[in-house]
Structure formats: C-alpha cells, structure tokens
Design a protein around this motif. Sequence first.
Motif, PDB file in Angstrom:
ATOM      1  N   PRO A  35       0.884  -1.064  -0.042  1.00 53.39           N
ATOM      2  CA  PRO A  35       0.147  -0.002   0.132  1.00 53.39           C
ATOM      3  C   PRO A  35       0.831   1.358  -0.191  1.00 53.39           C
ATOM      4  N   PHE A  36       2.263   1.200  -0.149  1.00 52.59           N
ATOM      5  CA  PHE A  36       3.073   2.114   0.070  1.00 52.59           C
ATOM      6  C   PHE A  36       3.582   2.494  -1.237  1.00 52.59           C
ATOM      7  N   GLY A  37       3.465   3.963  -1.630  1.00 55.46           N
ATOM      8  CA  GLY A  37       3.847   4.400  -2.978  1.00 55.46           C
ATOM      9  C   GLY A  37       3.283   3.840  -4.293  1.00 55.46           C
ATOM     10  N   MET A  38       2.190   3.588  -4.061  1.00 56.81           N
ATOM     11  CA  MET A  38       1.321   3.029  -5.542  1.00 56.81           C
ATOM     12  C   MET A  38       1.347   4.256  -6.497  1.00 56.81           C
ATOM     13  N   LEU A  39       1.249   3.754  -7.714  1.00 56.70           N
ATOM     14  CA  LEU A  39       1.353   4.705  -8.894  1.00 56.70           C
ATOM     15  C   LEU A  39      -0.250   5.297  -8.806  1.00 56.70           C
ATOM     16  N   ALA A  40      -1.342   4.836  -8.611  1.00 58.26           N
ATOM     17  CA  ALA A  40      -2.445   5.244  -8.553  1.00 58.26           C
ATOM     18  C   ALA A  40      -3.083   5.489  -7.025  1.00 58.26           C
ATOM     19  N   ASP A  41      -3.903   6.799  -7.056  1.00 55.14           N
ATOM     20  CA  ASP A  41      -4.648   6.715  -5.511  1.00 55.14           C
ATOM     21  C   ASP A  41      -5.695   5.833  -5.447  1.00 55.14           C
ATOM     22  N   ILE A  42      -5.262   4.635  -4.892  1.00 56.40           N
ATOM     23  CA  ILE A  42      -6.185   3.485  -4.688  1.00 56.40           C
ATOM     24  C   ILE A  42      -6.581   3.542  -3.154  1.00 56.40           C
ATOM     25  N   PRO A  43      -7.822   3.535  -2.869  1.00 51.30           N
ATOM     26  CA  PRO A  43      -8.438   3.563  -1.395  1.00 51.30           C
ATOM     27  C   PRO A  43      -8.072   2.205  -0.927  1.00 51.30           C
ATOM     28  N   ILE A  44      -7.474   2.397   0.458  1.00 47.23           N
ATOM     29  CA  ILE A  44      -6.928   1.125   1.220  1.00 47.23           C
ATOM     30  C   ILE A  44      -8.157   0.871   2.005  1.00 47.23           C
ATOM     31  N   ILE A  45      -8.534  -0.482   1.775  1.00 45.49           N
ATOM     32  CA  ILE A  45      -9.662  -0.904   2.562  1.00 45.49           C
ATOM     33  C   ILE A  45      -9.166  -2.045   3.705  1.00 45.49           C
ATOM     34  N   LEU A  46      -9.716  -1.555   4.859  1.00 38.19           N
ATOM     35  CA  LEU A  46      -9.083  -2.731   6.018  1.00 38.19           C
ATOM     36  C   LEU A  46     -10.410  -3.486   6.593  1.00 38.19           C
ATOM     37  N   ALA A  47     -10.367  -4.915   6.550  1.00 37.85           N
ATOM     38  CA  ALA A  47     -11.450  -5.622   6.934  1.00 37.85           C
ATOM     39  C   ALA A  47     -11.529  -5.473   8.643  1.00 37.85           C
ATOM     40  N   SER A  48     -12.755  -4.995   9.049  1.00 41.93           N
ATOM     41  CA  SER A  48     -12.888  -4.738  10.499  1.00 41.93           C
ATOM     42  C   SER A  48     -12.728  -5.926  11.263  1.00 41.93           C
ATOM     43  N   ALA A  49     -12.964  -7.139  10.703  1.00 42.47           N
ATOM     44  CA  ALA A  49     -12.352  -8.347  11.356  1.00 42.47           C
ATOM     45  C   ALA A  49     -10.912  -8.330  11.829  1.00 42.47           C
ATOM     46  N   ILE A  50     -10.097  -7.643  11.113  1.00 41.72           N
ATOM     47  CA  ILE A  50      -8.610  -7.833  11.367  1.00 41.72           C
ATOM     48  C   ILE A  50      -8.330  -7.308  12.617  1.00 41.72           C
ATOM     49  N   GLU A  51      -9.114  -6.224  13.166  1.00 37.85           N
ATOM     50  CA  GLU A  51      -8.898  -5.424  14.312  1.00 37.85           C
ATOM     51  C   GLU A  51      -9.380  -6.404  15.567  1.00 37.85           C
ATOM     52  N   GLU A  52      -9.550  -7.809  15.448  1.00 35.35           N
ATOM     53  CA  GLU A  52      -9.730  -8.856  16.498  1.00 35.35           C
ATOM     54  C   GLU A  52      -8.438  -9.424  16.716  1.00 35.35           C
ATOM     55  N   VAL A  53      -7.562  -9.377  15.797  1.00 42.06           N
ATOM     56  CA  VAL A  53      -6.191 -10.332  15.684  1.00 42.06           C
ATOM     57  C   VAL A  53      -5.526  -9.792  17.031  1.00 42.06           C
ATOM     58  N   SER A  54      -4.866 -11.037  17.463  1.00 37.61           N
ATOM     59  CA  SER A  54      -4.037 -10.633  18.778  1.00 37.61           C
ATOM     60  C   SER A  54      -2.706 -11.517  18.457  1.00 37.61           C
ATOM     61  N   PRO A  55      -1.432 -10.996  18.642  1.00 38.34           N
ATOM     62  CA  PRO A  55      -1.397  -9.514  18.932  1.00 38.34           C
ATOM     63  C   PRO A  55      -1.965  -8.584  17.698  1.00 38.34           C
ATOM     64  N   PRO A  56      -1.970  -7.410  17.946  1.00 36.05           N
ATOM     65  CA  PRO A  56      -2.478  -6.476  16.658  1.00 36.05           C
ATOM     66  C   PRO A  56      -1.220  -6.064  15.794  1.00 36.05           C
ATOM     67  N   PHE A  57      -0.914  -6.991  14.992  1.00 38.53           N
ATOM     68  CA  PHE A  57       0.318  -6.941  14.346  1.00 38.53           C
ATOM     69  C   PHE A  57      -0.119  -7.573  12.886  1.00 38.53           C
ATOM     70  N   ILE A  58       0.243  -6.960  11.669  1.00 41.05           N
ATOM     71  CA  ILE A  58      -0.088  -7.429  10.416  1.00 41.05           C
ATOM     72  C   ILE A  58       1.215  -7.402   9.668  1.00 41.05           C
ATOM     73  N   TRP A  59       1.237  -8.320   8.633  1.00 40.21           N
ATOM     74  CA  TRP A  59       2.043  -8.366   7.451  1.00 40.21           C
ATOM     75  C   TRP A  59       1.746  -8.228   5.983  1.00 40.21           C
ATOM     76  N   MET A  60       2.413  -7.533   5.217  1.00 41.85           N
ATOM     77  CA  MET A  60       1.817  -7.188   4.051  1.00 41.85           C
ATOM     78  C   MET A  60       3.037  -7.308   2.810  1.00 41.85           C
ATOM     79  N   GLY A  61       2.713  -7.097   1.561  1.00 42.56           N
ATOM     80  CA  GLY A  61       3.607  -6.986   0.585  1.00 42.56           C
ATOM     81  C   GLY A  61       4.428  -5.849   1.019  1.00 42.56           C
ATOM     82  N   GLY A  62       5.785  -6.016   0.557  1.00 42.25           N
ATOM     83  CA  GLY A  62       6.792  -4.802   0.565  1.00 42.25           C
ATOM     84  C   GLY A  62       7.394  -4.077  -0.541  1.00 42.25           C
ATOM     85  N   GLY A  63       6.774  -4.322  -1.653  1.00 43.22           N
ATOM     86  CA  GLY A  63       7.184  -3.800  -2.826  1.00 43.22           C
ATOM     87  C   GLY A  63       8.375  -4.755  -3.737  1.00 43.22           C
ATOM     88  N   GLU A  64       8.539  -5.847  -3.306  1.00 46.68           N
ATOM     89  CA  GLU A  64       9.350  -6.870  -3.974  1.00 46.68           C
ATOM     90  C   GLU A  64       8.624  -8.227  -3.331  1.00 46.68           C
TER      91      GLU A  64
END
Length: 91
Positions: A35-64
């Motif tokens: 979600p960092f440095g995308m070419l187009a302005d794309i809305p980021i949508i976060l599923a509310s269910a992820i707020e129940e994750v414990s610990p509150p930590f997420i992993w995502m793509g890093g550009g490579e």
Amino acid sequence: KKTTKNGFKKHFNFRLASEEVSDKLTGFTHNAVTPFGMLADIPIILASAIEEVSPPFIWMGGGEVDLKVGCTLREFKAGLRPIVADVSDAR
C-alpha cells in the motif's frame, strides 16, 4: 452483493484486479503489491475483522516478491488512514 450491518458491501462489488491491471495501477508485480507508493490513488480498505487479531500486528507486501513489511494495526491505520469496514465473511 451481500448487505452487511453497515451497508458497505451493498454499494460495492469487490473483486481482484487482473495481474496486468494491478501492475499498471500499483507499479508492483504479482505478490509484491504494497500500500506504500502506489502509482494510482487507490483507497486502502481494511477488514474490520482484522481488529480482532492478537497481537494486533499485520504483515503485507513490501514492494518486492520476497520482501514483506510488518507493523502494528495502530501504525497501519495512522499512516495509511484506511477505510475500515465489514467486508469479509467468516470462514
């Protein structure tokens, strides 16, 4: 389309973009989208269910393909200001 308690799904048809369209909009290849440095302005949508994750930590793509980025939900929400909505179904 499924209606949820907040009506979010009622107004949107969520689907994945093709790999070609994703590459053009984000500037990242398959399995490298971040979600960092995308070419187009794309809305980021976060599923509310992820707020129940414990610990509150997420992993995502890093550009490579072989790079992932992790952060707390608090950092993610503060930095990217995503739309938080009920957009997922329990498995």
